[in-house]
Motif scaffolding. Sequence first.
Motif, PDB file in Angstrom:
ATOM      1  N   UNK A 136       2.050  -1.109  -3.365  1.00 42.79           N
ATOM      2  CA  UNK A 136       2.460   0.134  -2.711  1.00 42.79           C
ATOM      3  C   UNK A 136       1.658   1.315  -3.231  1.00 42.79           C
ATOM      4  N   UNK A 137       1.537   1.435  -4.553  1.00 40.03           N
ATOM      5  CA  UNK A 137       0.792   2.543  -5.146  1.00 40.03           C
ATOM      6  C   UNK A 137      -0.659   2.522  -4.673  1.00 40.03           C
ATOM      7  N   UNK A 138      -1.273   1.345  -4.670  1.00 40.73           N
ATOM      8  CA  UNK A 138      -2.662   1.241  -4.221  1.00 40.73           C
ATOM      9  C   UNK A 138      -2.831   1.654  -2.767  1.00 40.73           C
ATOM     10  N   UNK A 139      -1.923   1.202  -1.915  1.00 36.24           N
ATOM     11  CA  UNK A 139      -2.014   1.524  -0.487  1.00 36.24           C
ATOM     12  C   UNK A 139      -1.790   3.019  -0.236  1.00 36.24           C
ATOM     13  N   UNK A 140      -0.803   3.599  -0.917  1.00 32.76           N
ATOM     14  CA  UNK A 140      -0.529   5.023  -0.733  1.00 32.76           C
ATOM     15  C   UNK A 140      -1.727   5.853  -1.172  1.00 32.76           C
ATOM     16  N   UNK A 141      -2.320   5.510  -2.292  1.00 34.60           N
ATOM     17  CA  UNK A 141      -3.503   6.253  -2.744  1.00 34.60           C
ATOM     18  C   UNK A 141      -4.667   6.118  -1.770  1.00 34.60           C
ATOM     19  N   UNK A 142      -4.809   4.953  -1.161  1.00 37.35           N
ATOM     20  CA  UNK A 142      -5.903   4.781  -0.194  1.00 37.35           C
ATOM     21  C   UNK A 142      -5.698   5.643   1.045  1.00 37.35           C
ATOM     22  N   UNK A 143      -4.436   5.992   1.341  1.00 35.47           N
ATOM     23  CA  UNK A 143      -4.128   6.806   2.513  1.00 35.47           C
ATOM     24  C   UNK A 143      -4.028   8.296   2.184  1.00 35.47           C
ATOM     25  N   UNK A 144      -3.984   8.636   0.896  1.00 35.80           N
ATOM     26  CA  UNK A 144      -3.804  10.044   0.516  1.00 35.80           C
ATOM     27  C   UNK A 144      -4.962  10.526  -0.351  1.00 35.80           C
ATOM     28  N   UNK A 145      -4.902  10.254  -1.641  1.00 35.77           N
ATOM     29  CA  UNK A 145      -5.947  10.671  -2.576  1.00 35.77           C
ATOM     30  C   UNK A 145      -6.048   9.640  -3.688  1.00 35.77           C
ATOM     31  N   UNK A 146      -7.254   9.295  -4.120  1.00 35.42           N
ATOM     32  CA  UNK A 146      -7.412   8.244  -5.140  1.00 35.42           C
ATOM     33  C   UNK A 146      -6.685   8.533  -6.446  1.00 35.42           C
ATOM     34  N   UNK A 147      -6.513   9.824  -6.771  1.00 36.99           N
ATOM     35  CA  UNK A 147      -5.864  10.172  -8.031  1.00 36.99           C
ATOM     36  C   UNK A 147      -4.445  10.701  -7.836  1.00 36.99           C
ATOM     37  N   UNK A 148      -3.883  10.447  -6.664  1.00 34.21           N
ATOM     38  CA  UNK A 148      -2.493  10.873  -6.424  1.00 34.21           C
ATOM     39  C   UNK A 148      -1.548  10.137  -7.375  1.00 34.21           C
ATOM     40  N   UNK A 149      -0.507  10.818  -7.795  1.00 27.44           N
ATOM     41  CA  UNK A 149       0.538  10.168  -8.587  1.00 27.44           C
ATOM     42  C   UNK A 149       1.694   9.837  -7.665  1.00 27.44           C
TER      43      UNK A 149
END
Length: 537
Positions: A65-78
């Motif tokens: 989930x974390x990997x997918x969300x970052x791919x859709x938002x920002x690579x360094x998103x928390x």
Amino acid sequence: TRSPLTGLWLDSHAGGHFAHVLRKTGYDGIVFTGRADVPVYLWLDDGRAELREAEGLWGLGVDETVGRVRSETAPKAHVASIGPAGENRVRFASIAIDRDSDPWRAGMAGRGGAGAVMGSKNLKALAVNGTKPIPMADEGTMRSIARDLAGRAMKNPGVHSHRVLGTAALVDPMNRTGILPCFNFTRGYLDNAHALNGANLRYHTKRDVGCFNCPIVCGRVVDSDGHDTKVEYEALALLGASCGVTDVMDVARAIAVCNDMGMDVITAGGVAAFAMEAAAEGLLEPVPPGETLPSFGDSAGQVKLLEAIARRQGVGDLLAEGSRAAAEKLGGEAFRLAVHAKGMELPGYDPRSSWGMALAYATSDRGGCHQRAWTVMPEIDGAVERFTAEGTARIVKTVQDERAAAYSLVVCDFLPMEVEDALRGLKAAAGIELDEAGYLEAGERAWNLARLFNRKHAGQAGTEDTLPPRILDEPLPMPPQGKTAVSLTPWDLKMMLDDYYSLRGWDSQGLPRESTLERLGLAGTSRGPVLVGREGK
């Protein structure tokens, strides 16, 4: 929120970097109400908020989930997210902060089931990215305070222990003093705890991780079958010793399941130990028939059971309700095997060996919790007398009030910080001036408000300050060979509670008196004799 596990007030804290970055988006916090029609996640980027559909994320574990969300938002998103346990409304589902494979310390808002609340709202995740400056009343003074605290931390022997061994440094002293819960709280020590202790964890540690700007760096990450897994004391105690699993790498496999599925390791360990003993006593049958349930020490069976709980499959559906609810449904003698306070499974300190923790568990506003008042080290260090009711109530009440104030500032337990530091920091950060009495009164006010909330929403059960039969009826075998045992009787607990209620200004039923509410500026907060203790009663 309100806990799905206990029905009580719930706040759940987590370490990591999420909160700092959230603040840099320009917001202090986020409040969710209602329920989305479809699964969603929130993307908050420098003040711009967007709810996005998360159908493709539903069913995924935390790591993916974390990997997918970052791919859709920002690579360094928390990212704060839930796994299948939260989606399936396991009553002790947690909210994961980032993931263990990140180069920094991941966190877990674990206790009480906040992840199930997210699941009930169809809220899969929150992602934040912020670059805005954080406004402060006096930034120069705040920086000076931070430097001072960091310097003191690096000179503190307790911090040194955490830097070398992490929280697993507690395994040896807890085992040596008979406080480590073993085999579902049937004894307070392991015959050989070396494979579970901080030194063995240090041997297997892949890297050390810390929260934002923290010099302590207490997190220990190991490689568990190709998965990075952060290992902490509470998991070693509950998924480890209490389940008879006695090697850190076996415990790490169980932690990996809990972290990716999104479950509180403390309650998960308590539920698993309950299931192991209930199965051995013939009180719990596998579902479907023909399956096998794990026994104490069966680490592979434990992993399988935890996966079933997270997905509510077979007997896991019953256990996903928590040990109290499971015991009530099983009936018979099962209630004696459920070790909880107000429905929340006890953490890694047996209260028969630490009477301060006994009172802290019994009176905690969120159930069996060690974070409201932790009296263990003063007791075993000799600063506080062990195995006595005398003076215990004053210690517990004082620590509860101080911690309620400190946690309102959101600080770490491990930081060697005094009240004066908190007051200076509050003034520098927000321009709020308090003296020590006002600061501690703020903690006392919070404690009384939570008490009123619990009575209002959970009735008498919300203020029933007691401990389970195993703790009050059964002696605890102590190290080194179990030849001696200690007991905590209902009378001992009653003596402590009577003192505690008097010190708090509560009546004999544990309800705040009208005069107490008036003193704290809470008059009129809760009306009627059901919620407020009458004077002299």
